[in-house]
Design a protein around this motif. Structure first.
Motif, mmCIF file in Angstrom:
data_model
loop_
_atom_site.group_PDB
_atom_site.id
_atom_site.type_symbol
_atom_site.label_atom_id
_atom_site.label_comp_id
_atom_site.label_asym_id
_atom_site.label_seq_id
_atom_site.Cartn_x
_atom_site.Cartn_y
_atom_site.Cartn_z
ATOM 1 N N PRO A 25 1.006 -1.185 -0.065
ATOM 2 C CA PRO A 25 0.031 0.020 0.099
ATOM 3 C C PRO A 25 1.046 1.301 0.040
ATOM 4 N N THR A 26 0.378 2.474 -0.460
ATOM 5 C CA THR A 26 1.104 3.705 -0.501
ATOM 6 C C THR A 26 1.384 4.246 0.900
ATOM 7 N N PRO A 27 2.494 4.539 1.246
ATOM 8 C CA PRO A 27 2.665 4.879 2.730
ATOM 9 C C PRO A 27 2.146 6.058 2.849
ATOM 10 N N SER A 28 1.474 5.968 4.093
ATOM 11 C CA SER A 28 0.941 7.273 4.632
ATOM 12 C C SER A 28 1.764 7.705 6.009
ATOM 13 N N PRO A 32 5.798 5.039 5.794
ATOM 14 C CA PRO A 32 7.070 5.294 5.239
ATOM 15 C C PRO A 32 8.281 5.061 6.025
ATOM 16 N N ARG A 33 9.314 4.842 5.368
ATOM 17 C CA ARG A 33 10.448 4.474 6.336
ATOM 18 C C ARG A 33 11.694 5.144 5.623
ATOM 19 N N ALA A 83 11.172 3.360 14.871
ATOM 20 C CA ALA A 83 10.130 3.494 14.035
ATOM 21 C C ALA A 83 10.122 4.230 12.647
ATOM 22 N N VAL A 84 11.157 5.188 12.595
ATOM 23 C CA VAL A 84 11.230 6.073 11.511
ATOM 24 C C VAL A 84 12.388 5.384 10.504
ATOM 25 N N ALA A 85 13.352 4.655 11.120
ATOM 26 C CA ALA A 85 14.366 4.032 10.282
ATOM 27 C C ALA A 85 14.087 2.659 9.680
#
Length: 181
Positions: free
Chosen positions: A4-7, A146-147, A73-75
Motif C-alpha cells: 500500500p502507499t505509505p501514509s 514510510p521508512r 520507528a522512523v528508520a
C-alpha cells in the motif's frame, strides 16, 4: 503483491505518542510517589518522601527506550518495525504496572501532599498508555508507514524500455497496419 502507499499520519502519530510518553515517564520519575512518617530520633517524626525513580529505577530507562523507539520507528520497516512495536508495547505495559503497583488510597500521614502522590503515578500511567499505543500502532501500520530511505530503494516492478522500431515490427507481425496509428 503490491504494498500500500505509505501514509505519514500513522508515523507521526507513533512518533508523537512515543515522545510524549518518554517525556511523561521522565517527568513522573521526578515527582513524589509516596510519603511516610519516619522517626528521626531527636528531630521527632518527619515526613519522608519517595520519588518515582526511588520507587522504581526502571522509569528513566523506559523513557530512553521510548526515545530510541522513535528512531527505530522512523528508520525501519516491515517485520523489524513490528518487532520494535511489540517491544514498545511490552515497555508500555511495564510502565503501567509500575504506576499501579503499590498504590494506596488511604492512610496518608498528616501534611502529605496527596495530589502530588497521585500526580506522579498518574503521569506514569498516562506515559505507559502512550508508549503502549505507539507500539501497537507501529505494529499495526508497519507496512503502510514510510521508512527512512525508501525513496532511494530499487523499484519492485521493472519497467521495460521498448524500442519504437520493435513495436512497429511486432504490430506488422500481429497483422496491424502501423501507419494507421
Amino acid at each position: 503483491m503490491t504494498s500500500p502507499t505509505p501514509s505519514k499520519r500513522p508515523l507521526w502519530t507513533v512518533v508523537a505518542a512515543l515522545v510524549l510518553g518518554a517525556a511523561a515517564l521522565w517527568g513522573s520519575s521526578r515527582l513524589v510517589w509516596s510519603a511516610q512518617e519516619r522517626d528521626a530520633g531527636v528531630r521527632g517524626m518527619i515526613l519522608a518522601t519517595q520519588t518515582g525513580v526511588d520507587h522504581s529505577g526502571a522509569l528513566v530507562p523506559l523513557a530512553i527506550l521510548a526515545v530510541a523507539g522513535v528512531a527505530g520507528a522512523v528508520a525501519t520497516g516491515g517485520w523489524p518495525r513490528r518487532v520494535l512495536g511489540v517491544v514498545l508495547a511490552v515497555a508500555g505495559l511495564w510502565a503501567c504496572w509500575i504506576a499501579v503497583d503499590g498504590v494506596s488510597f488511604g492512610g496518608f500521614p498528616p501534611g502529605t501532599p496527596v495530589w502530588q502522590l497521585f500526580l506522579g503515578r498518574g503521569l506514569a500511567l498516562v506515559a505507559g498508555i502512550l508508549v503502549l499505543a505507539g507500539g501497537l500502532m507501529s505494529t499495526k501500520h508497519a507496512r503502510t508507514m514510510p521508512r527512512l530511505g525508501a525513496r532511494y530503494s530499487a523499484p519492485t516492478v521493472k519497467k521495460s524500455a521498448r524500442d519504437p522500431d520493435t513495436e512497429l515490427w511486432e504490430a506488422l507481425s500481429e497483422g496491424e497496419d502501423p501507419s494507421d496509428r
